[in-house]
Design an enzyme around this catalytic site. Sequence first.
Site, PDB file in Angstrom:
ATOM      1  N   LYS A 433      12.667   8.703 -26.693  1.00 43.58           N
ATOM      2  CA  LYS A 433      13.817   9.389 -26.886  1.00 43.58           C
ATOM      3  C   LYS A 433      14.079  10.248 -25.812  1.00 43.58           C
ATOM      4  O   LYS A 433      15.210  10.668 -25.250  1.00 43.58           O
ATOM      5  CB  LYS A 433      13.843  10.095 -28.319  1.00 43.58           C
ATOM      6  CG  LYS A 433      14.619   9.479 -29.369  1.00 43.58           C
ATOM      7  CD  LYS A 433      14.880  10.259 -30.682  1.00 43.58           C
ATOM      8  CE  LYS A 433      15.810   9.738 -31.594  1.00 43.58           C
ATOM      9  NZ  LYS A 433      15.819  10.533 -32.712  1.00 43.58           N
ATOM     10  N   PHE A 434      13.053  10.980 -25.295  1.00 42.17           N
ATOM     11  CA  PHE A 434      13.169  12.024 -24.384  1.00 42.17           C
ATOM     12  C   PHE A 434      13.643  11.476 -22.987  1.00 42.17           C
ATOM     13  O   PHE A 434      14.320  11.996 -22.207  1.00 42.17           O
ATOM     14  CB  PHE A 434      11.702  12.356 -24.129  1.00 42.17           C
ATOM     15  CG  PHE A 434      11.422  13.635 -22.914  1.00 42.17           C
ATOM     16  CD1 PHE A 434      12.352  14.812 -22.957  1.00 42.17           C
ATOM     17  CD2 PHE A 434      10.979  13.118 -21.706  1.00 42.17           C
ATOM     18  CE1 PHE A 434      12.272  15.601 -21.856  1.00 42.17           C
ATOM     19  CE2 PHE A 434      10.951  14.047 -20.608  1.00 42.17           C
ATOM     20  CZ  PHE A 434      11.648  15.292 -20.461  1.00 42.17           C
ATOM     21  N   ASN A 435      13.079  10.379 -22.501  1.00 44.60           N
ATOM     22  CA  ASN A 435      13.502   9.513 -21.615  1.00 44.60           C
ATOM     23  C   ASN A 435      14.968   9.416 -21.542  1.00 44.60           C
ATOM     24  O   ASN A 435      15.926   9.303 -20.525  1.00 44.60           O
ATOM     25  CB  ASN A 435      12.869   8.123 -21.228  1.00 44.60           C
ATOM     26  CG  ASN A 435      11.354   8.388 -20.429  1.00 44.60           C
ATOM     27  OD1 ASN A 435      11.382   9.381 -19.770  1.00 44.60           O
ATOM     28  ND2 ASN A 435      10.600   7.621 -20.585  1.00 44.60           N
ATOM     29  N   LYS A 437      17.153  11.334 -22.829  1.00 39.74           N
ATOM     30  CA  LYS A 437      17.908  12.424 -22.484  1.00 39.74           C
ATOM     31  C   LYS A 437      18.401  12.713 -21.043  1.00 39.74           C
ATOM     32  O   LYS A 437      18.950  13.696 -20.649  1.00 39.74           O
ATOM     33  CB  LYS A 437      17.155  13.711 -23.259  1.00 39.74           C
ATOM     34  CG  LYS A 437      16.874  13.826 -24.340  1.00 39.74           C
ATOM     35  CD  LYS A 437      18.098  14.375 -25.163  1.00 39.74           C
ATOM     36  CE  LYS A 437      17.738  14.450 -26.612  1.00 39.74           C
ATOM     37  NZ  LYS A 437      19.192  14.703 -27.290  1.00 39.74           N
ATOM     38  N   TYR A 438      17.758  11.938 -20.162  1.00 46.87           N
ATOM     39  CA  TYR A 438      18.266  11.998 -18.849  1.00 46.87           C
ATOM     40  C   TYR A 438      19.498  11.563 -18.547  1.00 46.87           C
ATOM     41  O   TYR A 438      20.026  11.740 -17.399  1.00 46.87           O
ATOM     42  CB  TYR A 438      17.317  11.107 -17.762  1.00 46.87           C
ATOM     43  CG  TYR A 438      16.095  12.073 -17.360  1.00 46.87           C
ATOM     44  CD1 TYR A 438      16.028  12.823 -16.296  1.00 46.87           C
ATOM     45  CD2 TYR A 438      14.754  11.836 -17.991  1.00 46.87           C
ATOM     46  CE1 TYR A 438      15.014  13.599 -15.853  1.00 46.87           C
ATOM     47  CE2 TYR A 438      13.693  12.637 -17.605  1.00 46.87           C
ATOM     48  CZ  TYR A 438      13.922  13.626 -16.295  1.00 46.87           C
ATOM     49  OH  TYR A 438      12.664  14.130 -16.162  1.00 46.87           O
ATOM     50  N   HIS A 630      -0.108  13.792 -13.978  1.00 47.54           N
ATOM     51  CA  HIS A 630       0.086  14.331 -15.379  1.00 47.54           C
ATOM     52  C   HIS A 630      -1.070  13.491 -16.044  1.00 47.54           C
ATOM     53  O   HIS A 630      -1.477  12.588 -16.105  1.00 47.54           O
ATOM     54  CB  HIS A 630       1.219  13.458 -16.056  1.00 47.54           C
ATOM     55  CG  HIS A 630       2.500  14.129 -15.339  1.00 47.54           C
ATOM     56  ND1 HIS A 630       2.935  14.307 -14.420  1.00 47.54           N
ATOM     57  CD2 HIS A 630       3.588  14.584 -16.438  1.00 47.54           C
ATOM     58  CE1 HIS A 630       4.160  14.961 -14.200  1.00 47.54           C
ATOM     59  NE2 HIS A 630       4.473  15.285 -15.659  1.00 47.54           N
ATOM     60  N   HIS A 652      -0.244  19.545 -17.496  1.00 47.81           N
ATOM     61  CA  HIS A 652      -0.648  19.688 -18.950  1.00 47.81           C
ATOM     62  C   HIS A 652      -1.980  19.943 -19.277  1.00 47.81           C
ATOM     63  O   HIS A 652      -2.394  21.110 -19.728  1.00 47.81           O
ATOM     64  CB  HIS A 652      -0.121  18.216 -19.484  1.00 47.81           C
ATOM     65  CG  HIS A 652       1.475  17.966 -19.441  1.00 47.81           C
ATOM     66  ND1 HIS A 652       2.337  19.000 -19.923  1.00 47.81           N
ATOM     67  CD2 HIS A 652       2.239  17.043 -18.928  1.00 47.81           C
ATOM     68  CE1 HIS A 652       3.607  18.621 -19.635  1.00 47.81           C
ATOM     69  NE2 HIS A 652       3.617  17.770 -19.323  1.00 47.81           N
ATOM     70  N   ASP A 707       8.238  21.880 -15.829  1.00 46.58           N
ATOM     71  CA  ASP A 707       8.488  20.388 -16.185  1.00 46.58           C
ATOM     72  C   ASP A 707       9.638  19.849 -16.005  1.00 46.58           C
ATOM     73  O   ASP A 707      10.102  19.165 -14.875  1.00 46.58           O
ATOM     74  CB  ASP A 707       7.775  20.057 -17.531  1.00 46.58           C
ATOM     75  CG  ASP A 707       7.302  18.606 -17.784  1.00 46.58           C
ATOM     76  OD1 ASP A 707       7.786  17.634 -16.836  1.00 46.58           O
ATOM     77  OD2 ASP A 707       6.706  18.203 -18.721  1.00 46.58           O
ATOM     78  N   LEU A 710      16.077  20.725 -16.773  1.00 47.87           N
ATOM     79  CA  LEU A 710      17.364  20.152 -17.372  1.00 47.87           C
ATOM     80  C   LEU A 710      17.129  20.020 -18.738  1.00 47.87           C
ATOM     81  O   LEU A 710      18.183  20.231 -19.600  1.00 47.87           O
ATOM     82  CB  LEU A 710      17.646  18.980 -16.769  1.00 47.87           C
ATOM     83  CG  LEU A 710      18.630  17.908 -17.062  1.00 47.87           C
ATOM     84  CD1 LEU A 710      20.038  18.930 -16.730  1.00 47.87           C
ATOM     85  CD2 LEU A 710      18.876  16.980 -16.303  1.00 47.87           C
TER      86      LEU A 710
HETATM   87 ZN   LIG Z   1       6.211  16.214 -16.149  1.00 45.70          ZN
END
Ligand SMILES: [Zn+2]
Length: 803
Positions: A433-435, A437-438, A630, A652, A707, A710
Amino acid sequence: MPIAIRKVDDDTVSNESISRAASPILHKASDGTPVHQVNTQTMKPSTSSFDYHDEKSFIDENFKKQILNSDLLGSINVNDHETEEGSQSESFKTALFSVEEEIAEEINSNFLSSADNRRLSSNAKMSIPDTIMVTSLHPGNVSTHVDQKTPSNEDVATKKSRAGSYKMGYESSSLSEFNDVTHFQLVDIFSKIKKCQDLRKNYQFQSVQINSQNPKNRDDWEIYPEPPKPSYDATTKSEIKVDSRPDWEIFNKDDITIPEYKDEDNEFDYTLNADGTFVVFSKSDEKLINDNIPTLREYYIDLEYIANLSSDGPMKSFAFKRLQFLEARWAMYSLLNEFNEIQQSKTNPHRDFYNCRKVDTHVHHTACMNQKHLLRFIKHKLRHHGDEDVIFRDEKVLSLKEVFQSLKLTSYDLSIDTLDMHAHKDTFHRFDKFNLKYNPVGESRLREIFLKTDNFINGRYLAELTKEVMHDLQISKYQNMEYRVSIYGRNLQEWEKLASWIINNKLFSNNIRWLVQVPRLYDVYKKSGLVNSFQDILNNIFIPLFEVTKNPKISPNLHIFLQRVIGFDSVDDESKIDRRLMKKFPPPSNWSFSYNPPYSYYLYYLYSNMSFLNHWRLKKNLNTFNLRPHCGEAGDPEHLISAYLLSHSISHGILLRKIPFVQYLFYLDQIGIAMSPLSNNALFLTYDKNPFQSFFKKGLNVSLSTDDPLQFSYTKEPLIEEYSVAAQIYKLSNVDMCELAKNSVLQSGFEDKIKKHWIGKNFLKPGVEGNDVEKCNVPDIRVNYRYDTLKTELELVNYFANK
Ligand SMILES: [Zn+2]
């Protein structure tokens, strides 16, 4: 996702299990004064390996006798040996106090006598009232403290010999038998730790990742465009007028001479070896440029060696205790010296947290602007340049206006809410889901238009956005960025396209350096038929680099771009399962399965190819690269062991909290960790559970980074936002913040020449010698504390490992 659930936050569980596994020997080893422990009622061992029925025999009878017979007891009135049990144990008690007292007094004398030549000692002394002796802190010593005879030379000598080994708090010359038992284990433990350190040292050296090996860190390295000159003269305390034209206006491609290539100039050439690594060899005698670079097999042997150690019970509890000790030592230091630190930084003129140089050590370029900035940019384009053709979709070219019409949106409708790119609530443990968000407004075509370098408009919009960000950075002056840009390995042209985008748009700024991130997406390309085997990806990533190193004329743009590239990063969702189906991994050309190679395998091939490339570039006086992946964000903690061996530093690292042994190794080797608690908070670990604070206290080499501004930031200065949230939650002092800023500069890949200007010309020297408080605003007393703590720890390793 069962893995994720199992691993969310079992901190407490793991700590418990560690203390359960602790062996009695280790209790003695790291707990300072074992003799004292023996006497207390709290001696109930919390270990499963210790048999409760044996409690009486925990103190060895022989050992007791030895204590009772020893010379140490000479000054104390020891009862006859034949006395009854009760009085014997009474005198035993007194004897123990006496031993303890002597040791304690010795710390005092050592502490005070060496105060002149050690800065911490003199400073620390000021903070402890002189009248309080360590001995007097103990309730049991009152009677014996009164009449002390003056120490003879002999006494002093024995005390000195003991002083050296006091650091762990258990060794003294009079307790040799007791020591023999502990030594045996400690020698074993420390030898293994030393071996791990040696392994890493070798991996780093053979891959040219040590800072001093990199030609760009030499004094005569030319940076073009030149970094801005200092605008303040510290000696005359006056401003200097400097030309502040931005780099993108100064940069002119024609000013750069590309090295001439003649075939006979090239002593070396490259080819593929059986392991699937591109190797560089001498054309005359066919010898490898370096034949000490570890092979895939050697790497997996070393990896397994450390993995076994990290799950070994005694090793785990030992490392855990050392880390606890480091944290406790910090607590003591900061209690005693807090005011001193504040005083020192107050007397330092001009400098404060805001005008200390800081580097965002981990930030992705396509997410480098905040959402408000992107929104403003989109609205502006839509209002004033709506007729520009921007995309080719469904067999026709669409203008920006048409794109928005097809989405049924006007510029008036657009807001942060419709853009919907913040990741705060619905992305926890959902990297997929995070991807997404781009994608602005959830539309991949808007991502393609505004956030891609290779599109219908040749990445013009993203270049314009980048320039706006660069402009902000130039104004802010003290913030610098290490942007990650992607090379996917889908075809051989990617490098050329990326380099041309940078050069043609003149994306040069002395606040910025680049890192190349390689997403671990083999399985996706395989599915869509883009590649046959994993080797295809490696070819696409590395052949252009070897070619341009061999002959820079072949692609002047790439040659110029690479001068501003620091190294490689490996990115993707770490929580995906690593399949360990085979005992021995095949070479990349035989990796044509449908599933992804494991993290450790990806990392090795970035490492091995980069190593040969680095050696070749070193020979040609070109800058070399570092591996800065990472790592340890989620998934298998073993990733961190791969990174321990192969990489220069990591981003991280929050999973280090689960493997104390590896965490201890990261401490000893001071491996840089760029941490992003705000990003973790949205994706994998809530802010309150983040180990950042604990790492910082222990003295791990941590910095703060953003990180993806945006998705995570609300303000115009995301890096300051990151610092300020941390400062609020963890109650960081100004000195802490400045130390973090200094760490970030040290971890970064900016040239040594620039670092000298930022944090002081002697920054490479260890301890206080290398500290320039006027530049970095970190008081000497803090630097000395960190240095002294680390030195003590390393001394211990070397002392026992060489026994
Ligand atoms: Zn990163």
